[in-house]
Motif scaffolding. Structure first.
Motif, PDB file in Angstrom:
ATOM      1  N   CYS A 274       0.910  -0.907   0.055  1.00  0.00           N
ATOM      2  CA  CYS A 274       0.014   0.013  -0.192  1.00  0.00           C
ATOM      3  C   CYS A 274       0.949   1.179  -0.129  1.00  0.00           C
ATOM      4  O   CYS A 274       1.868   1.389   0.838  1.00  0.00           O
ATOM      5  CB  CYS A 274      -0.920   0.049   1.137  1.00  0.00           C
ATOM      6  SG  CYS A 274      -2.056  -1.168   1.261  1.00  0.00           S
ATOM      7  N   PRO A 275       0.672   2.250  -0.841  1.00  0.00           N
ATOM      8  CA  PRO A 275       1.433   3.576  -0.810  1.00  0.00           C
ATOM      9  C   PRO A 275       1.320   4.467   0.364  1.00  0.00           C
ATOM     10  O   PRO A 275      -0.080   4.602   0.857  1.00  0.00           O
ATOM     11  CB  PRO A 275       1.047   4.112  -2.160  1.00  0.00           C
ATOM     12  CG  PRO A 275      -0.346   3.612  -2.327  1.00  0.00           C
ATOM     13  CD  PRO A 275      -0.642   2.346  -1.825  1.00  0.00           C
ATOM     14  N   LEU A 276       2.085   4.860   0.978  1.00  0.00           N
ATOM     15  CA  LEU A 276       2.077   6.014   1.944  1.00  0.00           C
ATOM     16  C   LEU A 276       1.532   7.271   1.050  1.00  0.00           C
ATOM     17  O   LEU A 276       1.476   7.306   0.062  1.00  0.00           O
ATOM     18  CB  LEU A 276       3.538   6.320   2.518  1.00  0.00           C
ATOM     19  CG  LEU A 276       4.291   5.153   3.235  1.00  0.00           C
ATOM     20  CD1 LEU A 276       5.852   5.233   3.230  1.00  0.00           C
ATOM     21  CD2 LEU A 276       3.465   4.830   4.533  1.00  0.00           C
ATOM     22  N   GLN A 277       1.254   8.226   2.019  1.00  0.00           N
ATOM     23  CA  GLN A 277       0.642   9.487   1.436  1.00  0.00           C
ATOM     24  C   GLN A 277       1.528  10.692   1.804  1.00  0.00           C
ATOM     25  O   GLN A 277       2.042  10.890   2.692  1.00  0.00           O
ATOM     26  CB  GLN A 277      -0.700   9.877   1.984  1.00  0.00           C
ATOM     27  CG  GLN A 277      -1.732   8.614   1.965  1.00  0.00           C
ATOM     28  CD  GLN A 277      -3.077   9.039   2.488  1.00  0.00           C
ATOM     29  OE1 GLN A 277      -3.875   9.531   1.795  1.00  0.00           O
ATOM     30  NE2 GLN A 277      -3.423   8.366   3.752  1.00  0.00           N
ATOM     31  N   ILE A 278       1.775  11.519   0.553  1.00  0.00           N
ATOM     32  CA  ILE A 278       2.155  12.803   0.824  1.00  0.00           C
ATOM     33  C   ILE A 278       1.166  13.838   0.550  1.00  0.00           C
ATOM     34  O   ILE A 278       0.426  13.792  -0.332  1.00  0.00           O
ATOM     35  CB  ILE A 278       3.327  12.806  -0.086  1.00  0.00           C
ATOM     36  CG1 ILE A 278       4.473  11.795   0.318  1.00  0.00           C
ATOM     37  CG2 ILE A 278       4.131  14.436  -0.048  1.00  0.00           C
ATOM     38  CD1 ILE A 278       5.484  11.792  -0.758  1.00  0.00           C
TER      39      ILE A 278
END
Length: 284
Positions: free
Chosen positions: A26-30
């Motif tokens: 799952c991708p982290l968020q920026i």
């Protein structure tokens, strides 16, 4: 036991790249002031660096909880009963705990590995864990091998833009002003000894002294044969290339390369930061 291996974009690889390796992610968020971006999905590392260069205020957070839930539910539907999770370290993010809660809700066994860092160490640990599992090694054997990698690993950061650290709330304006007046260059460290939190390792007067201090520390830590060493840059490469040459001269038998720093770290350290990460490979 049927085990699914799970990580996040802290590995520096996107969902599709990890899926090709049989690993869920799952991708982290920026986030900027108006939009949340999925790391390596909505914005590339270079696009995030461009925002950092424009001094846009950025924040980071764990993957969307709904995405974590959906990923775990998909894993359950595919017949897995155990999740082996190697996320960005708990000292930097609550991602591991979010995966644990999702597994508890789904009734899946949860195995958590805290690398106390992220980036290449995280990627190496999750891929090697899967490889060892497929070779028939037990979970206990896998965890013991990963413990050795994690114990040998460290990440050193040399930020160049102290004003960026002030804007991000990681350094007070007074401390930055004092450091500038005294020409102090902070060296930061994150690894098992800091419990996965970024801490001040040393303070020196010049960049060259900072580089030499890092080389000296790496020698103290036994870096050499069978080590992978990475020098990571944030947009600007020149100082990182100098650091890489120093490392190659000091540790000719280690494997070393220049790479971009993952954007979830680079957006906090600022443009020009020099990051060094290393670990000892398994079975060597």
């Amino acid at each position: 036991m049927k085990v699914a291996f799970v990580c996040d974009s802290g590995t520096g690889r996107n969902v599709a790249q990890l899926k090709e390796l049989g690993i869920y992610s799952c991708p982290l968020q920026i986030s900027d002031e108006s939009t949340n971006y999925l790391e390596l999905e909505d914005k590339s590392i270079e696009e995030i660096y461009d925002k950092v260069a424009k001094q846009e205020p950025l924040k980071t957070s764990l993957p969307p909880l709904g995405m974590i839930h959906d990923t775990i539910e998909q894993i359950k539907k595919e017949g897995y009963d155990t999740v082996f999770c190697v996320p960005i370290c708990s000292g930097l993010s609550g991602t591991g705990n979010a995966f644990r809660l999702a597994c508890e809700e789904a009734g899946l066994q949860f195995i958590f590995v805290d690398t106390h860092v992220t980036a290449e160490v995280e990627f190496y640990c999750v891929t090697q864990a899967k490889k060892m599992y497929e070779e028939g090694k037990s979970i206990d054997e896998i965890l013991k091998e990963l413990d050795k990698v994690i114990a040998s690993a460290s990440t050193i950061l040399m930020p160049m833009d102290l004003d960026h650290l002030v804007r991000g709330g990681r350094l007070t304006p007074m401390a930055a002003k004092l450091a500038g007046l005294l020409k102090i260059r902070p060296i930061l460290r994150i690894d098992q000894t800091t419990n996965g939190r970024i801490d001040v390792f040393d303070k020196v007067r010049t960049l060259n002294k900072a580089m030499d201090r890092v080389i000296s520390f790496m020698k103290e830590q036994g870096v050499g044969d069978f080590y992978n060493v990475y020098v990571a840059y944030v947009k600007e490469k020149s100082n990182c290339e100098v650091m890489l040459n120093k490392i190659r001269e000091a540790f000719p038998t280690a494997s070393s390369q220049l790479i971009p720093l993952i954007s979830t770290v680079g957006c906090h350290t600022g443009i020009g930061c020099i990051a060094i990460q290393y670990y000892k490979r398994i079975g060597e």
